[in-house]
Enzyme design. Sequence first.
Site, PDB file in Angstrom:
ATOM      1  N   ALA A  44       0.863  -1.182   0.000  1.00 14.47           N
ATOM      2  CA  ALA A  44       0.000   0.000   0.000  1.00 14.47           C
ATOM      3  C   ALA A  44       0.897   1.228   0.000  1.00 14.47           C
ATOM      4  O   ALA A  44       2.023   1.181   0.502  1.00 14.47           O
ATOM      5  CB  ALA A  44      -0.859  -0.004   1.257  1.00 14.47           C
ATOM      6  N   GLY A  70       0.361  -5.048   0.588  1.00 17.59           N
ATOM      7  CA  GLY A  70      -0.789  -5.050  -0.312  1.00 17.59           C
ATOM      8  C   GLY A  70      -0.454  -5.649  -1.672  1.00 17.59           C
ATOM      9  O   GLY A  70      -1.346  -6.136  -2.381  1.00 17.59           O
TER      10      GLY A  70
HETATM   11  N1  COA Z   1       4.526   3.286  -0.208  1.00 16.86           N
HETATM   12  C1  COA Z   1       4.923   4.477  -0.661  1.00 16.86           C
HETATM   13  N2  COA Z   1       6.116   4.673  -1.256  1.00 16.86           N
HETATM   14  C2  COA Z   1       6.922   3.604  -1.387  1.00 16.86           C
HETATM   15  C3  COA Z   1       6.575   2.337  -0.922  1.00 16.86           C
HETATM   16  C4  COA Z   1       5.301   2.185  -0.305  1.00 16.86           C
HETATM   17  N3  COA Z   1       4.855   1.009   0.116  1.00 16.86           N
HETATM   18  N4  COA Z   1       7.604   1.484  -1.188  1.00 16.86           N
HETATM   19  C5  COA Z   1       8.554   2.201  -1.787  1.00 16.86           C
HETATM   20  N5  COA Z   1       8.160   3.485  -1.922  1.00 16.86           N
HETATM   21  C6  COA Z   1       8.882   4.601  -2.512  1.00 16.86           C
HETATM   22  C7  COA Z   1      10.006   5.106  -1.619  1.00 16.86           C
HETATM   23  O1  COA Z   1       9.484   5.996  -0.659  1.00 16.86           O
HETATM   24  C8  COA Z   1      10.893   5.763  -2.630  1.00 16.86           C
HETATM   25  O2  COA Z   1      10.328   7.004  -3.005  1.00 16.86           O
HETATM   26  P1  COA Z   1      11.257   8.353  -3.071  1.00 16.86           P
HETATM   27  O3  COA Z   1      12.280   8.025  -4.129  1.00 16.86           O
HETATM   28  O4  COA Z   1      10.301   9.414  -3.473  1.00 16.86           O
HETATM   29  O5  COA Z   1      11.851   8.499  -1.709  1.00 16.86           O
HETATM   30  C9  COA Z   1      10.778   4.851  -3.851  1.00 16.86           C
HETATM   31  O6  COA Z   1       9.555   4.155  -3.692  1.00 16.86           O
HETATM   32  C10 COA Z   1      11.891   3.843  -3.966  1.00 16.86           C
HETATM   33  O7  COA Z   1      11.968   3.094  -2.762  1.00 16.86           O
HETATM   34  P2  COA Z   1      13.294   2.931  -1.870  1.00 16.86           P
HETATM   35  O8  COA Z   1      12.868   2.653  -0.462  1.00 16.86           O
HETATM   36  O9  COA Z   1      14.199   4.100  -2.109  1.00 16.86           O
HETATM   37  O10 COA Z   1      13.947   1.636  -2.547  1.00 16.86           O
HETATM   38  P3  COA Z   1      14.926   0.592  -1.836  1.00 16.86           P
HETATM   39  O11 COA Z   1      15.427  -0.273  -2.932  1.00 16.86           O
HETATM   40  O12 COA Z   1      15.914   1.298  -0.985  1.00 16.86           O
HETATM   41  O13 COA Z   1      13.987  -0.272  -0.855  1.00 16.86           O
HETATM   42  C11 COA Z   1      12.017  -1.537  -0.260  1.00 16.86           C
HETATM   43  C12 COA Z   1      12.981  -1.093  -1.382  1.00 16.86           C
HETATM   44  C13 COA Z   1      10.857  -2.272  -0.929  1.00 16.86           C
HETATM   45  C14 COA Z   1      12.728  -2.489   0.697  1.00 16.86           C
HETATM   46  C15 COA Z   1      11.511  -0.285   0.504  1.00 16.86           C
HETATM   47  O14 COA Z   1      11.046   0.654  -0.446  1.00 16.86           O
HETATM   48  C16 COA Z   1      10.367  -0.570   1.461  1.00 16.86           C
HETATM   49  O15 COA Z   1      10.599  -1.114   2.529  1.00 16.86           O
HETATM   50  N6  COA Z   1       9.124  -0.198   1.087  1.00 16.86           N
HETATM   51  C17 COA Z   1       7.969  -0.343   1.941  1.00 16.86           C
HETATM   52  C18 COA Z   1       7.497  -1.780   1.960  1.00 16.86           C
HETATM   53  C19 COA Z   1       6.316  -1.930   2.903  1.00 16.86           C
HETATM   54  O16 COA Z   1       6.415  -1.805   4.101  1.00 16.86           O
HETATM   55  N7  COA Z   1       5.152  -2.229   2.293  1.00 16.86           N
HETATM   56  C20 COA Z   1       3.955  -2.524   3.035  1.00 16.86           C
HETATM   57  C21 COA Z   1       3.112  -1.342   3.250  1.00 16.86           C
HETATM   58  S1  COA Z   1       1.714  -1.757   4.243  1.00 16.86           S
END
Ligand code: COA
Length: 259
Positions: free
Chosen positions: A66, A110
């Site tokens: 999400a 999600g």
């Molecule tokens: N919601 C909103 N934005 C998200 C997102 C999410 N679930 N997952 C990634 N993004 C965004 C990041 O904020 C970032 O945006 P920005 O460049 O504007 O800062 C972009 O996507 C790239 O993500 P980033 O975190 O920089 O990539 P990464 O390779 O370092 O890490 C993940 C990848 C997937 C490990 C990390 O993005 C993450 O933990 N995301 C959340 C996962 C999560 O908890 N999902 C469940 C939600 S209920």
Amino acid sequence: MTYETITVEKRGGVAVLTINRPDKLNALNKQVHREGVDALDAMRRDEEVRVVVITGAGEKSFIAGADISEFAGQTPVTQRDLFHERTFFNSIDTFPKPVIAMVNGFCLGGGCELALACDIRVCSENARFSQPEINLGIMPGGGGTQRLTNLIGEGRAMELILTGDMIDAATAHKFGLVNHVHPAAELEAETMKLAEKIAEKAPIALQLCKEAVKFASRSSLDEGLRREVDLFAICFSTEDKQEGVSAFLEKRKPVFKGK
Ligand code: COA
């Protein structure tokens, strides 16, 4: 309708729906839900579409969950309303034609729930799966506690949901979370091959098969067996049943019309 957060491409009988927010790792915001629901409604009515493949844009992520930025403004009431409305998850779940998730990277929260709402999951070797909601102080709300448990069993689902741990494609395959794992370069071709194979079958029978299989985890065995007999009988009202039987007896390939 034109879409901003998804794309839809028809390739013969297979429609490919792509979540298109690669800069946000295809996180599911409200607009993706709205557009996804709308696109599925259109494909439900479109007789040319026999099978839908759902994937994420880019090579890194299927859907990273999400959109967390939208959680900040949500109250319990607005969040509950949102998920009681027709969500992308519910639209996939009730979609009458087969839906395949083509998982090309992160499949989190999600995103994992969306893949779980699909009928079949195919992933690349670099795919990663988790239900990380617990790390945000919340829990899965898009069907994860139910569908993951139905698919892989209570013990494994419980551990994934309570720890938020991420598993790789091989583990997801071992758990039965995905049907097939392919090298990233072959994912699309292999998924399309599977989708095209299903798209050649009789559409009404596909729909009834799907309904019957889905009913298995939502009913008792007796209710499920009764429902199966009724659905089986409906097949006998179709032209495609005549065509399938005639083609077998005449030793030729059937041509199904969805009638
Ligand atoms: N919601 C909103 N934005 C998200 C997102 C999410 N679930 N997952 C990634 N993004 C965004 C990041 O904020 C970032 O945006 P920005 O460049 O504007 O800062 C972009 O996507 C790239 O993500 P980033 O975190 O920089 O990539 P990464 O390779 O370092 O890490 C993940 C990848 C997937 C490990 C990390 O993005 C993450 O933990 N995301 C959340 C996962 C999560 O908890 N999902 C469940 C939600 S209920």
